[in-house]
Design an enzyme around this catalytic site. Sequence first.
Site, short mmCIF file in Angstrom:
data_model
loop_
_atom_site.label_atom_id
_atom_site.label_comp_id
_atom_site.label_asym_id
_atom_site.label_seq_id
_atom_site.Cartn_x
_atom_site.Cartn_y
_atom_site.Cartn_z
CE LYS A 44 -3.49 2.79 0.59
NZ LYS A 44 -4.33 3.11 -0.57
CG ASN A 124 0.45 6.78 -5.61
OD1 ASN A 124 0.13 7.37 -6.64
ND2 ASN A 124 -0.42 6.13 -4.86
CB CYS A 127 -3.04 9.49 -4.19
SG CYS A 127 -4.52 9.17 -3.19
CG ASN A 192 -3.54 5.57 -8.90
OD1 ASN A 192 -4.54 5.00 -8.47
ND2 ASN A 192 -2.62 6.09 -8.10
N GLY A 247 -8.06 -2.87 -14.75
CA GLY A 247 -9.01 -3.80 -15.36
C GLY A 247 -8.42 -5.13 -15.76
O1 RRO Z 1 -5.70 5.42 -0.77
C1 RRO Z 1 -6.33 5.84 -1.75
O2 RRO Z 1 -7.38 6.52 -1.65
C2 RRO Z 1 -5.86 5.59 -3.13
C3 RRO Z 1 -4.57 5.79 -3.54
BR1 RRO Z 1 -3.19 6.27 -2.37
C4 RRO Z 1 -4.23 5.61 -4.90
O3 RRO Z 1 -3.09 5.81 -5.37
N1 RRO Z 1 -5.22 5.26 -5.76
C5 RRO Z 1 -6.49 5.06 -5.34
O4 RRO Z 1 -7.37 4.72 -6.17
N2 RRO Z 1 -6.81 5.22 -4.01
#
Ligand code: RRO
Length: 309
Positions: A44, A124, A127, A192, A247
């Site tokens: 994560k 990342n 987000c 993402n 997907g």
């Molecule tokens: O934790 C999230 O809300 C999240 C993250 Br960090 C991300 O990179 N992509 C996503 O769909 N949710």
Amino acid sequence: MSLNTNIGGIELDNCICNGSGALCKDRDELINLNNSRTGAVITKTSTKDLRVGNPEPRYFDNEMLSINSMGLPNNGLQFYLESAKSITAKPYIVSISGFYIDEEPSLITYIQNKYPHVTGLELNMSCPNLVGKPQIAYDFEQFDNILTKIYEVNDCSIPIGLKLPPYFDMMHFDEATEIINKYPINFLTCINGLGNGMYVDLENESTIIKPKNGFGGIGGPCVKPIGLANTHQFYTKTKCDIFGCGGVSTGSDAFEYILCGASGVQVATQLVKEGTDCFSRINCELKQIMINKNYECLDDFKGKLNYIN
Ligand code: RRO
């Protein structure tokens, strides 16, 4: 017949891996992944301190899509670094928030010196669910500045990848490529979730998730065409290896991503739905397609997408 691959210098026995965010936050989940057929364990996305994330309900999926606004719940970077010792069976890739790296770019040197069991880092840059914060890689100036800082203060012997948001406009592909090509980035993860989508619960005439009045990142089957397009764009425009993501539920989805140029794929929504059994199933399905087509390894078809004329 082999599904082994190399992504940005990381050797994987199996090109099918978990996507960051899906079942990879807690110790039990990481151990489960270690014991599964995933090609690598990807964590994560982490921040400096533990975060509980956004209020629930914050995740929903159906046969077409997933929507989430988790809000970066995670146990803090130190937890994921210490967990490296427990991941003995395969490469271990730690995902780190781009905002955290922006504040402390020298973290990369610290990690590569102090945690040799960490195989690679996925930064990342995309987000979509942080209230009041942009997706870094949509703000090209900030994106470039962060990368400049990273490569100024670290020698980056550890493989580094960037998790990118989906782009939709050729100008944006060009701008992102121009920045990416300035740095020795080892791999890209495309894509993402599609930011700030909405799912409407018809029966209750309401949103389906609570944070941000129902806006959330969209994943699952409906985003595959966008993921394939982004994978192919960056495959043709950069020298980075690519993890295709978005997907992937079946062997044919994985095959399509590899055909578009991916060196491996990540499974997120389907992993949440099916659990870690998805890795061996998708692995078998992909191998069967390769047998039918007389392919022996990924290089036999990787990036070899035909354009009809
Ligand atoms: O934790 C999230 O809300 C999240 C993250 Br960090 C991300 O990179 N992509 C996503 O769909 N949710």
